[in-house]
Each structure stands twice: as structure tokens, then as C-alpha cells.
Design a protein around this motif. Structure first.
Motif, mmCIF file in Angstrom:
data_model
loop_
_atom_site.group_PDB
_atom_site.id
_atom_site.type_symbol
_atom_site.label_atom_id
_atom_site.label_comp_id
_atom_site.label_asym_id
_atom_site.label_seq_id
_atom_site.Cartn_x
_atom_site.Cartn_y
_atom_site.Cartn_z
ATOM 1 N N GLY A 279 159.608 53.197 124.399
ATOM 2 C CA GLY A 279 160.702 52.738 125.358
ATOM 3 C C GLY A 279 160.117 52.018 126.757
ATOM 4 O O GLY A 279 158.871 52.244 126.987
ATOM 5 N N ASP A 280 160.652 50.841 126.781
ATOM 6 C CA ASP A 280 160.367 50.042 128.047
ATOM 7 C C ASP A 280 160.647 50.972 129.414
ATOM 8 O O ASP A 280 159.779 50.337 130.402
ATOM 9 N N ASP A 281 160.937 51.954 129.395
ATOM 10 C CA ASP A 281 161.575 52.338 130.495
ATOM 11 C C ASP A 281 160.089 53.347 130.853
ATOM 12 O O ASP A 281 160.267 53.550 132.265
ATOM 13 N N VAL A 282 159.333 53.664 130.268
ATOM 14 C CA VAL A 282 158.287 54.498 130.681
ATOM 15 C C VAL A 282 157.003 53.813 130.244
ATOM 16 O O VAL A 282 155.820 54.227 130.877
ATOM 17 N N THR A 283 156.902 52.811 129.564
ATOM 18 C CA THR A 283 155.748 52.089 129.177
ATOM 19 C C THR A 283 155.207 50.880 130.049
ATOM 20 O O THR A 283 155.971 50.113 129.759
ATOM 21 N N LEU A 284 154.480 51.022 130.644
ATOM 22 C CA LEU A 284 154.045 49.796 131.618
ATOM 23 C C LEU A 284 153.446 48.583 130.615
ATOM 24 O O LEU A 284 154.050 47.390 130.876
ATOM 25 N N THR A 285 152.376 48.870 130.069
ATOM 26 C CA THR A 285 151.804 48.123 128.989
ATOM 27 C C THR A 285 151.221 48.968 127.737
ATOM 28 O O THR A 285 151.183 50.067 128.191
ATOM 29 N N SER A 286 150.350 48.281 127.209
ATOM 30 C CA SER A 286 149.463 49.052 126.116
ATOM 31 C C SER A 286 148.078 48.246 126.136
ATOM 32 O O SER A 286 148.365 46.859 126.351
ATOM 33 N N MET A 287 147.137 48.848 125.582
ATOM 34 C CA MET A 287 145.774 48.418 125.259
ATOM 35 C C MET A 287 145.939 48.281 123.847
ATOM 36 O O MET A 287 145.418 49.003 123.231
ATOM 37 N N LEU A 288 146.209 46.981 123.334
ATOM 38 C CA LEU A 288 146.163 46.814 121.923
ATOM 39 C C LEU A 288 144.779 46.548 121.065
ATOM 40 O O LEU A 288 143.906 46.178 121.885
ATOM 41 N N LYS A 289 144.598 47.304 120.239
ATOM 42 C CA LYS A 289 143.305 47.276 119.409
ATOM 43 C C LYS A 289 143.930 47.137 118.039
ATOM 44 O O LYS A 289 144.362 47.895 117.253
ATOM 45 N N ARG A 290 143.248 46.111 117.440
ATOM 46 C CA ARG A 290 143.819 45.332 116.381
ATOM 47 C C ARG A 290 143.108 46.185 115.102
ATOM 48 O O ARG A 290 142.705 45.516 114.000
ATOM 49 N N VAL A 291 143.201 47.254 114.822
ATOM 50 C CA VAL A 291 142.804 48.115 113.666
ATOM 51 C C VAL A 291 143.244 47.776 112.419
ATOM 52 O O VAL A 291 142.780 47.561 111.470
ATOM 53 N N ASP A 292 144.771 47.332 112.592
ATOM 54 C CA ASP A 292 145.506 46.903 111.536
ATOM 55 C C ASP A 292 144.880 45.681 110.714
ATOM 56 O O ASP A 292 144.799 45.687 109.605
ATOM 57 N N GLN A 293 144.475 44.542 111.659
ATOM 58 C CA GLN A 293 144.086 43.603 111.393
ATOM 59 C C GLN A 293 142.807 43.603 110.873
ATOM 60 O O GLN A 293 142.326 42.887 109.865
ATOM 61 N N ALA A 294 141.725 44.515 111.376
ATOM 62 C CA ALA A 294 140.678 44.660 110.992
ATOM 63 C C ALA A 294 140.453 45.168 109.347
ATOM 64 O O ALA A 294 139.717 44.827 108.562
ATOM 65 N N VAL A 295 141.382 46.150 109.331
ATOM 66 C CA VAL A 295 141.485 46.907 107.915
ATOM 67 C C VAL A 295 141.761 45.925 106.957
ATOM 68 O O VAL A 295 141.425 45.785 105.771
ATOM 69 N N TYR A 296 143.036 45.331 107.126
ATOM 70 C CA TYR A 296 143.487 44.227 106.448
ATOM 71 C C TYR A 296 142.576 42.950 106.025
ATOM 72 O O TYR A 296 142.398 42.766 104.856
ATOM 73 N N THR A 297 141.600 42.568 107.039
ATOM 74 C CA THR A 297 140.826 41.374 106.712
ATOM 75 C C THR A 297 139.834 41.983 106.029
ATOM 76 O O THR A 297 139.276 41.148 105.063
ATOM 77 N N VAL A 298 139.021 42.689 106.528
ATOM 78 C CA VAL A 298 138.039 43.513 105.629
ATOM 79 C C VAL A 298 138.390 43.759 104.161
ATOM 80 O O VAL A 298 137.608 43.555 103.180
ATOM 81 N N SER A 299 139.235 44.515 103.917
ATOM 82 C CA SER A 299 139.799 44.858 102.655
ATOM 83 C C SER A 299 140.247 43.590 101.820
ATOM 84 O O SER A 299 139.916 43.678 100.562
ATOM 85 N N LYS A 300 140.562 42.513 102.261
ATOM 86 C CA LYS A 300 140.715 41.407 101.666
ATOM 87 C C LYS A 300 139.521 40.657 101.383
ATOM 88 O O LYS A 300 139.491 39.917 100.399
ATOM 89 N N GLU A 301 138.687 40.742 102.343
ATOM 90 C CA GLU A 301 137.315 40.173 101.869
ATOM 91 C C GLU A 301 136.591 40.728 100.542
ATOM 92 O O GLU A 301 136.040 40.249 99.808
ATOM 93 N N LEU A 302 136.793 42.284 100.593
ATOM 94 C CA LEU A 302 136.355 42.926 99.248
ATOM 95 C C LEU A 302 137.197 42.139 98.236
ATOM 96 O O LEU A 302 136.389 42.028 97.123
ATOM 97 N N ILE A 303 138.265 42.054 98.240
ATOM 98 C CA ILE A 303 139.121 41.501 96.921
ATOM 99 C C ILE A 303 138.398 40.146 96.562
ATOM 100 O O ILE A 303 138.089 39.827 95.503
ATOM 101 N N ALA A 304 138.058 39.194 97.669
ATOM 102 C CA ALA A 304 137.522 37.984 97.523
ATOM 103 C C ALA A 304 135.988 37.963 97.063
ATOM 104 O O ALA A 304 135.398 37.093 96.879
#
Length: 358
Positions: A279-304
């Protein structure tokens, strides 16, 4: 290791990746779970079926797949891969460290095309599996494994953490700020060092108190650490503690229910936009770390057919792989966000070198 590569150069991050939180951790033998155990990513309108016949899996560390942090982000990346390409994806949860190698070896035996080890703590298990199975393709997040059949993906967490440190340093009313880490390992030290540097860059008078709980899967320890810090007048806590950090949020939410407006406390989330879960009432901000995109991209590179075996990939601000979510504007003023952007550009240009840990 002889080569490094940058997989994010020229690749736009996928903003539509599902970021909704999953339910409670599944309890199955040795962490086994069906591919649909977590909330799936939204089906893609442009599925190309290029991954049909490919099997790609991941093994979590002890934080579990529903840690609302980097394990969950990795799984969301694989679910998106499944939706976009038709690849078959699966995970195994590690309930304890002794499960790491067992789970890795299970996917290797089952002839998966790629098996991910998620987290620094998986390093030894990935190394062992890679050495004994040279024909297997493996990858790891947050650690470097020197093997010709392993792709190692790490992040410049210190850079993104510097930016949330700027937010904390300019937001605090008490000049007392806390940091709660999980286990004191290099990846978490990068969070800590970058955060402290960011606070000090904009507010030299602020004091940052650092606490390590020694665990990534103990919300009660996170809650206790947060209670102690808030009792000592720290009004903002940045956590880098996986599931343990959920307890930091729980403590803050409890306090804010009865706190006067000028006594409100904040949490800075990690890895994902944790305002979505807490919730926004307690979360000032977050430090995003794009693990999702890293896993997606490298896995797709394997397929290619372009899997970066034997290479180290380091992702930072210039790759848009770490940073703040757009939702930060709900609680952070434009003036502060402008200052964040100013420091971001200085880091990217090399004008500022953020402290790190090896």
C-alpha cells in the motif's frame, strides 16, 4: 571468467509485466510445484510459439517463490516467457539450503533446456551442477559462477540504492534512518553501501543505522528489527531482506494505524514495486531490480540460440535495470524526484562513483 556482456543494451524493459503479489507459499515435497501454482502473467497478444518444446525452470533460495521480492520477480519473468513463446516453465522451492543442489539436479536429470538458480546463496549448487553436467545450460542471479555452461547475471544494486537514499535523506523528519538487511553477503552490502552514500550525499546530518537479521525468510525478525528502529525515532527504513522484509512493512502498518500525521513512519521496498502489495500509506518508494526482465531476456536468448554461456552480465542504471517505480510520485515530491534524476544522470555519466562491495 573471460567475457562480459550487456543484454539490456537496446532492449526496452517490458512495463506490462505482471507485478501483482502471489498468495501464500506452496508446501509440497522438496518445494515441488506445478507451473500454475503462482499467479500467471497476462496472456500475450503477440505469442509467437518460438519456445514450443523448450523446458525452462528455476530453483528458489529459501525465501520461496512468493517472497514478494526477487524470487517472485524471477517467476513472473518465466510466466511471461511462457505466455509469449509457449515454453514450458516450472519452479522448485528450496525449504533449506540442502535443497539447492537436489533441486538443480532434478531439473538437469529431467533434461530441462535451462535451469536458473535464483540468488547469491545458490552459487555453490549451480557450480556443482554445472561441473558435473557440462552439457546442461544453467544460469544464476546475483552471483558469478565461473563455468562455460553458466550465464551469470548480477546487478548494480548500489546505484539504485543510492537513489532511494536520496529520497530518504530529503524526506526524513528525524534525521534518523534505518537499513534492514537479510544475510550480510556482497549483494546485500551493495544495497547498504549505496543507500548510505545516497543519504549522506543530500543530508550529511542524517544517521543511518544498519541491522542485519541473518535471514531472508523470517518476517518475525524483520518486524522485531523494525520495531527497535522505529522506537529509536528512525522514521524511514529501507529493507533488503526478501521475505524477512515483509515484517518491516507489517510493523510500519501497525504503527501508522494509530500514529499522528507527523509521526507517520515509512518503508522503502526492494526488488519490486512493493506499494502494490503493502500500500501507498506505508511505502515511500521502492528500489526496483528487474530480475523479471533479466530472466525473461536471457531465457528468450536461449530459445533464439544466443544463450550467453560463460559470460557475466552486470545490469545497472544505464540499462534501466535498477531504479524507482513510477508510483514514487504518490509520496515523493516533484522536487525530490528531480533531485533523484539529477543524481541518476551523474552516476550514469561517471561523475559520481557509488561505493560497492565485492
Amino acid at each position: 571468467m573471460k567475457k562480459s556482456t550487456k543484454i539490456f543494451t537496446g532492449i526496452m524493459l517490458v512495463a506490462s509485466l505482471a507485478l501483482t503479489a502471489c498468495g501464500a507459499k506452496n508446501n509440497t515435497n522438496n518445494g515441488a510445484s506445478s507451473p500454475s501454482a503462482s499467479a500467471p502473467a497476462s496472456p500475450s497478444a503477440s505469442a509467437d510459439n518460438s519456445g514450443k518444446g523448450f523446458k525452462i525452470a528455476m530453483v528458489t533460495d529459501v525465501g520461496g517463490v512468493n517472497d514478494k521480492s526477487f524470487n517472485q520477480g524471477a517467476w513472473e519473468g518465466l510466466k511471461k516467457l511462457e505466455a509469449d513463446t509457449g515454453a514450458s516453465v516450472k519452479y522448485l522451492e528450496s525449504k533449506e539450503a540442502t535443497n539447492y543442489l537436489t533441486n538443480m539436479n532434478q531439473f538437469v536429470r529431467d533434461k530441462y533446456n535451462l535451469t536458473w538458480g535464483i540468488g547469491f546463496l545458490m552459487g555453490d549448487a549451480v557450480k556443482d551442477a554445472a561441473t558435473k553436467n557440462p552439457d546442461a545450460q544453467l544460469a544464476i542471479i546475483d552471483n558469478v559462477v565461473d563455468a562455460p555452461n553458466v550465464a551469470s547475471i548480477t546487478f548494480a544494486e548500489n546505484e539504485g540504492s543510492f537513489l532511494v537514499g536520496v529520497v530518504a535523506g530529503l524526506t526524513t523528519k528525524t534525521n534518523k534512518i534505518g537499513f534492514v538487511g537479510g544475510i550480510e553477503i556482497p549483494v546485500i552490502k551493495r544495497f547498504e553501501l549505496g543507500f548510505v552514500a545516497g543519504v549522506k550525499a543530500v543530508n550529511p546530518d542524517a544517521k543511518v543505522t544498519v541491522v542485519y537479521t541473518g535471514a531472508f525468510d523470517k518476517a518475525d525478525l524483520g518486524k522485531a528489527a523494525a520495531a527497535s528502529l522505529y522506537n529509536d525515532k528512525n522514521d524511514i527504513i529501507f529493507h533488503a531482506a526478501g521475505g524477512t522484509g515483509n515484517g518491516v512493512f507489517n510493523e510500519a502498518k501497525e504503527r501508522n494505524k494509530t500514529a499522528a500525521a507527523d509521526k507517520k513512519v515509512w518503508v522503502i521496498g526492494v526488488d519490486k514495486d512493493q506499494s502494490i502489495e503493502f500500500g501507498d500509506d506505508v511505502t515511500l518508494t521502492s528500489m526496483l531490480k528487474r530480475v523479471d526482465q533479466a530472466v525473461y531476456t536471457v531465457s528468450k536468448e536461449l530459445i533464439a540460440g544466443d544463450f550467453p554461456a560463460g559470460k557475466i552480465t552486470v545490469l545497472g542504471l544505464k540499462d534501466d535495470a535498477v531504479g524507482l517505480p513510477d508510483t514514487s510520485s504518490k509520496n515523493v515530491s516533484k522536487e525530490i524526484l528531480d533531485k533523484v534524476e539529477e543524481y541518476k544522470q551523474k552516476i550514469i555519466s561517471g561523475e559520481i562513483t557509488v561505493p560497492t562491495a565485492q
